[in-house]
Design a protein around this motif. Structure first.
Motif, PDB file in Angstrom:
ATOM      1  N   GLU A 180     -18.289 -16.349   5.120  1.00 35.82           N
ATOM      2  CA  GLU A 180     -19.060 -16.800   6.431  1.00 35.82           C
ATOM      3  C   GLU A 180     -20.823 -17.030   6.163  1.00 35.82           C
ATOM      4  O   GLU A 180     -21.256 -18.008   6.714  1.00 35.82           O
ATOM      5  N   LYS A 181     -21.232 -16.108   5.268  1.00 40.36           N
ATOM      6  CA  LYS A 181     -22.704 -16.504   4.856  1.00 40.36           C
ATOM      7  C   LYS A 181     -22.939 -17.809   4.037  1.00 40.36           C
ATOM      8  O   LYS A 181     -23.897 -18.430   4.272  1.00 40.36           O
ATOM      9  N   PHE A 182     -21.986 -18.052   3.415  1.00 37.45           N
ATOM     10  CA  PHE A 182     -22.035 -19.247   2.210  1.00 37.45           C
ATOM     11  C   PHE A 182     -21.634 -20.534   3.088  1.00 37.45           C
ATOM     12  O   PHE A 182     -21.600 -21.559   2.410  1.00 37.45           O
ATOM     13  N   LYS A 183     -21.171 -20.539   4.310  1.00 39.85           N
ATOM     14  CA  LYS A 183     -20.705 -21.614   4.931  1.00 39.85           C
ATOM     15  C   LYS A 183     -21.996 -22.465   5.171  1.00 39.85           C
ATOM     16  O   LYS A 183     -23.287 -22.016   5.756  1.00 39.85           O
ATOM     17  N   GLY A 213      -3.541 -15.992  -6.523  1.00 38.12           N
ATOM     18  CA  GLY A 213      -3.686 -17.051  -5.667  1.00 38.12           C
ATOM     19  C   GLY A 213      -4.564 -16.917  -4.582  1.00 38.12           C
ATOM     20  O   GLY A 213      -4.689 -17.908  -3.806  1.00 38.12           O
ATOM     21  N   ILE A 214      -5.305 -15.877  -4.321  1.00 39.51           N
ATOM     22  CA  ILE A 214      -6.035 -15.561  -3.260  1.00 39.51           C
ATOM     23  C   ILE A 214      -7.442 -16.397  -3.418  1.00 39.51           C
ATOM     24  O   ILE A 214      -7.749 -16.838  -2.347  1.00 39.51           O
ATOM     25  N   LEU A 215      -7.656 -16.388  -4.541  1.00 41.15           N
ATOM     26  CA  LEU A 215      -9.184 -17.138  -4.924  1.00 41.15           C
ATOM     27  C   LEU A 215      -9.092 -17.652  -6.331  1.00 41.15           C
ATOM     28  O   LEU A 215      -8.290 -17.401  -7.184  1.00 41.15           O
ATOM     29  N   SER A 216     -10.023 -18.600  -6.458  1.00 43.84           N
ATOM     30  CA  SER A 216     -10.218 -19.039  -7.983  1.00 43.84           C
ATOM     31  C   SER A 216     -11.879 -18.720  -8.124  1.00 43.84           C
ATOM     32  O   SER A 216     -12.740 -18.484  -7.410  1.00 43.84           O
ATOM     33  N   THR A 217     -12.194 -18.681  -9.562  1.00 44.71           N
ATOM     34  CA  THR A 217     -13.642 -18.410  -9.909  1.00 44.71           C
ATOM     35  C   THR A 217     -13.929 -19.669 -11.045  1.00 44.71           C
ATOM     36  O   THR A 217     -13.021 -20.129 -11.621  1.00 44.71           O
ATOM     37  N   GLN A 218     -15.211 -19.899 -11.018  1.00 42.26           N
ATOM     38  CA  GLN A 218     -15.812 -20.737 -11.895  1.00 42.26           C
ATOM     39  C   GLN A 218     -17.267 -20.204 -12.231  1.00 42.26           C
ATOM     40  O   GLN A 218     -18.236 -20.512 -11.579  1.00 42.26           O
ATOM     41  N   SER A 239     -13.536 -25.400   1.440  1.00 45.26           N
ATOM     42  CA  SER A 239     -14.674 -25.879   0.535  1.00 45.26           C
ATOM     43  C   SER A 239     -15.883 -24.973   0.248  1.00 45.26           C
ATOM     44  O   SER A 239     -16.867 -25.019  -0.311  1.00 45.26           O
ATOM     45  N   VAL A 240     -15.723 -23.615   0.982  1.00 47.07           N
ATOM     46  CA  VAL A 240     -16.875 -22.761   0.852  1.00 47.07           C
ATOM     47  C   VAL A 240     -17.057 -22.234  -0.379  1.00 47.07           C
ATOM     48  O   VAL A 240     -16.134 -21.728  -1.037  1.00 47.07           O
ATOM     49  N   VAL A 241     -18.190 -22.312  -1.265  1.00 47.52           N
ATOM     50  CA  VAL A 241     -18.309 -21.396  -2.489  1.00 47.52           C
ATOM     51  C   VAL A 241     -19.289 -20.481  -2.339  1.00 47.52           C
ATOM     52  O   VAL A 241     -20.383 -20.624  -1.917  1.00 47.52           O
ATOM     53  N   ILE A 298     -17.475 -18.218  -6.566  1.00 50.53           N
ATOM     54  CA  ILE A 298     -15.836 -17.738  -6.042  1.00 50.53           C
ATOM     55  C   ILE A 298     -15.480 -18.481  -5.044  1.00 50.53           C
ATOM     56  O   ILE A 298     -16.179 -18.901  -3.852  1.00 50.53           O
ATOM     57  N   MET A 299     -14.260 -19.081  -5.160  1.00 51.29           N
ATOM     58  CA  MET A 299     -13.590 -19.826  -3.980  1.00 51.29           C
ATOM     59  C   MET A 299     -12.493 -19.338  -3.530  1.00 51.29           C
ATOM     60  O   MET A 299     -11.481 -18.906  -4.136  1.00 51.29           O
TER      61      MET A 299
END
Length: 203
Positions: free
Chosen positions: A134-137, A177-182, A145-147, A186-187
């Motif tokens: 919510e903070k990064f929205k 499959g809850i999230l992915s990272t780069q 698409s929130v990162v 964190i997505m």
């Protein structure tokens, strides 16, 4: 007020110092934290764009009770103490906004205490990720698409655990499959599953 650009990790103020004014986050994010005698941080709150920092100490006429530092490159405005107090005296809008902000921060702190007392590290991490999402929205991002751009150390300090535990559970969430990272980004892809893990509804 005067604006200044800060790099990630720059200090705005330190606990125990005398407040000369307040800070207004114009762009970026700032963490409020306390450090123990060993220097380990516990992050109390993450301030977003449009939020004020440092006014508690001025209103109570005390030193800063905590420290503040940027968690990403940020633009922060500084308002001198005298100007802030004069505006506060003449503006009902500012008084109302500060009361609202204080109430919000108190609610966040109360929830944090409850979470730390009753929840496992896995559940606390899930709750923290939901809050950070919510903070990064932003206005131009969709929920998908929130990162979340935060270091693993800061994330561990928010959750109240070792960095290794955060890395381990993030790997578990990633495998599910809850999230992915780069890198440090964190997505989140399955917010419903994250809510289930958080067990938040049973607090």
């Amino acid at each position: 007020m005067s604006e200044q650009k800060y790099n990630k990790g720059d200090i705005l103020f330190r606990a125990g110092s005398v407040p000369a004014g307040i800070f207004f986050v114009k762009k970026g994010k700032v963490k409020k934290y306390k450090a123990d005698h060993e220097g380990k941080e516990h992050i109390l709150y993450v301030a977003n764009e449009g939020e004020l920092l440092g006014y508690h100490a001025i209103l109570s006429e005390e030193r800063y009770p905590d420290s503040a530092a940027t968690i990403e490159d940020s633009t922060v405005a500084f308002i001198p103490r005298e100007d802030f107090l004069q505006t506060l005296q003449n503006s009902n809008i500012l008084s109302h906004r500060l009361l609202k902000t204080l109430s919000h921060e108190f609610a966040v702190l109360t929830n944090s205490i409850t979470v730390f007392a009753q929840r496992s590290v896995r559940e606390r991490l899930a709750i923290t990720l939901i809050v950070l999402r919510e903070k990064f929205k932003t206005a131009d991002t969709t929920p998908q698409s929130v990162v979340i751009n935060i270091s693993r150390t800061d994330l561990a300090n928010m959750v109240g655990t070792a960095k290794e535990n955060v890395v381990r559970f993030l790997k578990e969430f990633k495998t599910s499959g809850i999230l992915s990272t780069q890198g440090r980004k964190i997505m989140i892809h399955d917010i419903k599953k994250l809510v289930e893990i958080s067990n938040y509804g049973n607090i």
